[in-house]
Write an enzyme that holds these catalytic residues in place. Structure first.
Site: not given
Ligand SMILES: O=C(NC/C=C/[C@H]1O[C@@H](n2cnc(C(F)(F)F)c2)[C@H](O)[C@@H]1O)c1cc([N+](=O)[O-])cc(O)c1O
Ligand SMILES: [Mg+2]
Length: 214
Positions: A141, A144, A169-170, A199
């Site tokens: 999650d 992407k 997810d997504n 969501e």
């Molecule tokens: O962009 C979306 N999610 C991106 C989510 C990103 C999250 O994952 C973390 N991360 C990055 N790398 C790592 C790792 F693993 F490397 F440590 C962790 C980022 O800092 C952030 O907290 C999103 C967007 C929508 N939307 O409707 O736009 C809906 C959704 O459910 C979504 O998840």
């Molecule tokens: Mg998500």
């Protein structure tokens, strides 16, 4: 300066949820995101699908990529059998700080290990950091465009075994086209799409469940 959305979400949990009660933390976040401010938690509708897969797998080892505020972290950990640990990776230290407080408020901190850093750096260290041989369950999650490179890295690091379950997810919104194409066409995976909605909205989205065949 103005608070951030994760900070406002944390404040709602501290104000409205029952300390030590994971379900009340989950319900409070869902209410806040439906009635105050949308946030990118997997949410209640897709969350039910996530719950059913976690219960079915009943993993001994689990990995989450993308903690954000810890909503799905709490959702998953509340269903894990005693003695099992969920490792969750978060890149953004501010999000990690909020997630730690939400996880602690839920009382599930003993079942969760939140690690800050990038997946490309941390995945190759899973064995040495946690003595993990393979993951029974992985929830994707995070960014992407990282889903595909990160499952390829999990394969390379031999962190998947025959029967490991990936849940992403997504896969429709925002979408992960290269990941979907890979897991649906690779002979190494058996993949299934669970149709749902983004969501807190009526927009189509869904979860892709993929079994690693070894
Ligand atoms: O962009 C979306 N999610 C991106 C989510 C990103 C999250 O994952 C973390 N991360 C990055 N790398 C790592 C790792 F693993 F490397 F440590 C962790 C980022 O800092 C952030 O907290 C999103 C967007 C929508 N939307 O409707 O736009 C809906 C959704 O459910 C979504 O998840
Ligand atoms: Mg998500």
């Amino acid at each position: 300066t103005r608070s951030t959305r994760p900070q406002r979400l944390l404040r709602a949990v501290q104000k409205k949820a029952i300390k030590g009660d994971p379900q009340s933390v989950i319900s409070t976040i869902d209410y806040f995101c439906r009635h105050s401010e949308w946030a990118m938690n997997v949410g209640d509708e897709k969350g039910v699908i996530l719950d059913s897969v976690v219960c079915e797998v009943s993993p001994s080892t689990a990995l989450e990529l993308g903690t954000y505020c810890g909503y799905s972290t709490v959702r998953i950990a509340r269903l894990l059998p005693p003695g099992t640990k969920l490792i969750t990776l978060e890149f953004n230290p501010d999000y990690a700080a909020v997630a730690r407080q939400i996880i602690e408020y839920s009382g599930l901190q003993d079942k969760i290990c939140l690690v800050e850093g990038a997946s490309g750096d941390l995945i190759p260290k899973m064995q040495e950091l946690f003595g993990i041989k393979t993951f029974d369950f992985v929830f994707l999650d995070h960014w992407k465009d990282r889903y595909l490179p990160d499952i390829k890295l999990l394969e390379e690091c031999q962190l998947l075994r025959k029967g490991s379950i990936l849940l992403a997810d997504n896969v429709i919104c925002p979408g992960t086209p290269d990941y979907l194409e890979y897991v649906r066409n690779s002979p190494r995976y058996e993949s299934k799409y669970f149709k749902s909605h983004l969501e807190y909205t009526k927009v189509e989205d869904g979860l892709e469940k993929s079994v690693f065949l070894g």
